[in-house]
Design an enzyme around this catalytic site. Structure first.
Site, short mmCIF file in Angstrom:
data_model
loop_
_atom_site.label_atom_id
_atom_site.label_comp_id
_atom_site.label_asym_id
_atom_site.label_seq_id
_atom_site.Cartn_x
_atom_site.Cartn_y
_atom_site.Cartn_z
N ASP A 1 0.85 -1.19 0.00
CA ASP A 1 0.00 0.00 0.00
C ASP A 1 0.88 1.24 0.00
OD1 ASP A 1 -2.41 -1.39 0.13
OD2 ASP A 1 -2.65 -1.15 2.29
N ARG B 1 -1.76 -0.12 -8.47
CA ARG B 1 -3.14 0.22 -8.10
C ARG B 1 -3.18 1.75 -8.05
NH1 ARG B 1 -3.97 -0.78 -2.15
NH2 ARG B 1 -4.46 -2.95 -2.61
N LYS C 1 -6.93 7.81 -5.35
CA LYS C 1 -6.85 9.28 -5.24
C LYS C 1 -5.87 9.69 -4.15
CE LYS C 1 -11.52 10.17 -6.90
NZ LYS C 1 -12.81 10.79 -6.60
N GLY C 2 -5.82 8.95 -3.05
CA GLY C 2 -4.93 9.30 -1.93
C GLY C 2 -5.74 9.65 -0.71
N ALA C 3 -5.33 9.12 0.46
CA ALA C 3 -6.17 9.19 1.66
C ALA C 3 -5.55 9.96 2.82
CB ALA C 3 -6.50 7.77 2.11
N LYS D 1 -10.14 19.03 -5.05
CA LYS D 1 -10.64 17.70 -5.43
C LYS D 1 -10.78 17.57 -6.96
CE LYS D 1 -14.71 14.72 -4.81
NZ LYS D 1 -14.08 13.54 -5.32
P1 FDA Z 1 -14.12 10.04 -3.53
O1 FDA Z 1 -13.47 10.21 -2.20
O2 FDA Z 1 -14.25 11.23 -4.42
O3 FDA Z 1 -15.54 9.39 -3.28
C1 FDA Z 1 -16.46 9.19 -4.33
C2 FDA Z 1 -17.73 8.58 -3.76
O4 FDA Z 1 -17.42 7.28 -3.25
C3 FDA Z 1 -18.32 9.31 -2.57
O5 FDA Z 1 -19.16 10.35 -3.00
C4 FDA Z 1 -19.08 8.20 -1.91
O6 FDA Z 1 -20.27 7.89 -2.58
C5 FDA Z 1 -18.15 7.03 -2.06
N1 FDA Z 1 -17.20 6.93 -0.94
C6 FDA Z 1 -15.89 7.20 -0.99
N2 FDA Z 1 -15.32 6.97 0.21
C7 FDA Z 1 -16.32 6.62 1.03
C8 FDA Z 1 -16.37 6.27 2.41
N3 FDA Z 1 -15.30 6.27 3.18
N4 FDA Z 1 -17.58 5.95 2.93
C9 FDA Z 1 -18.68 5.93 2.17
N5 FDA Z 1 -18.69 6.25 0.86
C10 FDA Z 1 -17.54 6.58 0.29
N6 FDA Z 1 -5.27 5.36 -0.37
C11 FDA Z 1 -3.95 5.54 -0.13
O7 FDA Z 1 -3.53 6.66 0.13
N7 FDA Z 1 -3.10 4.45 -0.17
C12 FDA Z 1 -3.52 3.20 -0.48
O8 FDA Z 1 -2.71 2.28 -0.53
C13 FDA Z 1 -4.91 3.01 -0.75
N8 FDA Z 1 -5.42 1.78 -1.06
C14 FDA Z 1 -6.73 1.67 -1.46
C15 FDA Z 1 -7.23 0.45 -1.92
C16 FDA Z 1 -8.51 0.37 -2.46
C17 FDA Z 1 -9.00 -0.95 -2.97
C18 FDA Z 1 -9.33 1.53 -2.50
C19 FDA Z 1 -10.71 1.50 -3.12
C20 FDA Z 1 -8.87 2.72 -2.00
C21 FDA Z 1 -7.58 2.80 -1.45
N9 FDA Z 1 -7.12 4.00 -0.94
C22 FDA Z 1 -5.77 4.13 -0.68
C23 FDA Z 1 -8.06 5.09 -0.60
C24 FDA Z 1 -8.18 6.14 -1.69
O9 FDA Z 1 -6.99 6.89 -1.77
C25 FDA Z 1 -9.35 7.09 -1.42
O10 FDA Z 1 -9.11 7.77 -0.22
C26 FDA Z 1 -10.70 6.41 -1.32
O11 FDA Z 1 -10.84 5.38 -2.25
C27 FDA Z 1 -11.82 7.44 -1.59
O12 FDA Z 1 -11.69 7.95 -2.87
P2 FDA Z 1 -12.69 7.59 -4.08
O13 FDA Z 1 -11.85 7.29 -5.28
O14 FDA Z 1 -13.61 6.52 -3.69
O15 FDA Z 1 -13.39 8.95 -4.43
#
Ligand code: FDA
Length: 306
Positions: free
Chosen positions: A133, A183, A186-188, A200
């Protein structure tokens, strides 16, 4: 973005941490995002999902260990996970995700790399894939370098790139050239504007651009997101370019947008669910809360109705 910053800062306060970790009130919402505290819990969630047709990645929660002993203990715990996968009839559908700071990155690159290599050695016997990760930006360069080095000996590994970082275009080209599986997410983490796009809309635009690059030139990429609008645009791209469904996979987090997970599966795409489990769930849980204001409303409502 402001909401995310506030929640991530608040969740780092010691009294908030203690309250959320110790109060039973939070258990139901924690269980929505985390499969449980034990390997049995994780395997049981994995079995049900695989029975439904999903692939899964097991993530034993834990990060930033403080000592060498803890790094070795985390590695040993992951060895047990690999043993369980090796003995499972569903092993081809199950892989693992690890964090290098759980394997000792704060104790030194060589510590984390040695533990990572040990895991890859075991994993290669059962053909299990191990993904590193991506964590906060202070670790990005070291993670990319370590993954590149170990990939020369073990093809069964890859990593994650985050579209919010300015540096990711360069890393993406580097990993594509090395044939390493990426993989894209977006980044968390909470990152300053010196290293990551604060808006965003910019992150979303970069994500789409980088996902397309990976779909065209990457090595079995993972498109990891819950963003339905983005996923719809990626589906249009995949169809327009005639990219075969077995050349990549979608990845989504356990418990989030199950409707979308099923929609993609029903359309014949490969979908892998990332299953976090373990006792050290707090940092993962905080990142999930910070992603969506509605999660906080959900918690407030359930607390008020207790
Ligand atoms: P965005 O945050 O824009 O969300 C889009 C929509 O998705 C929201 O409007 C909602 O409907 C839904 N959603 C998203 N998050 C939600 C939540 N927590 N609860 C409920 N609904 C939600 N990051 C990182 O920094 N390092 C890593 O190694 C990983 N690994 C990883 C693995 C996998 C399989 C996934 C899916 C994600 C990660 N991430 C990650 C997390 C990633 O960086 C990001 O923070 C989240 O996926 C949220 O971004 P979205 O792309 O979903 O879009």
């Amino acid at each position: 973005m402001l909401f995310r910053t506030l929640i991530l800062q608040a969740s780092a306060l010691p009294f908030v941490k203690r309250f959320v970790r110790e109060s039973r009130l939070f258990r139901p919402i924690v269980r929505r995002f985390i499969a449980g505290e034990t390997l049995d819990d994780a395997m049981s969630a994995a079995t049900s999902l695989v029975d439904e047709g999903f692939r899964v990645s097991l993530d034993l929660l834990g990060e930033n260990v403080a000592t060498l002993e803890e790094a070795h203990a985390a590695t040993a715990a992951y060895q047990q996970v690999l043993d369980r996968i090796a003995g499972s009839p569903q092993r081809e559908m199950i892989n693992i995700s690890i964090k290098l700071t759980a394997l000792g990155l704060d104790q030194g690159d060589e510590v984390a790399e040695a533990n990572y290599r040990d895991l890859l050695q075991s994993a290669s016997k059962s053909g299990t894939f191990v993904r590193a990760d991506m964590e906060a930006s202070e670790y990005t360069a070291r993670t990319v370098e370590i993954v590149e080095r170990v990939h020369r000996s073990f093809a069964n590994t890859g990593t994650v790139l985050q579209s919010y970082l300015y540096r990711t275009d360069g890393d993406l080209e580097r990993l594509i050239a090395a044939g390493i599986r990426v993989r894209i997410v977006k980044g968390a983490y909470l990152e300053p504007p010196e290293v990551a796009f604060p808006e965003k809309a910019d992150v979303d635009a970069k994500y789409l651009e980088q996902a397309k690059k990976l779909l065209l030139r990457g090595h079995y990429p993972a498109i990891a997101s819950q963003d339905e609008l983005l996923i719809n645009r990626i589906l249009d791209f995949v169809e327009a370019r005639g990219i075969e469904k077995d050349r990549f996979e979608f990845q989504m987090l356990y418990g989030i947008r199950r409707d979308l997970q099923h929609r993609l599966l029903a359309a014949g795409y490969r979908v892998r669910i990332y299953i976090p489990y373990g006792e050290a769930w707090y940092p993962y849980f905080s990142r999930r809360l910070a992603e969506r204001p509605a999660n906080l409303l959900f918690i407030t409502r359930s607390l008020l109705h207790k």
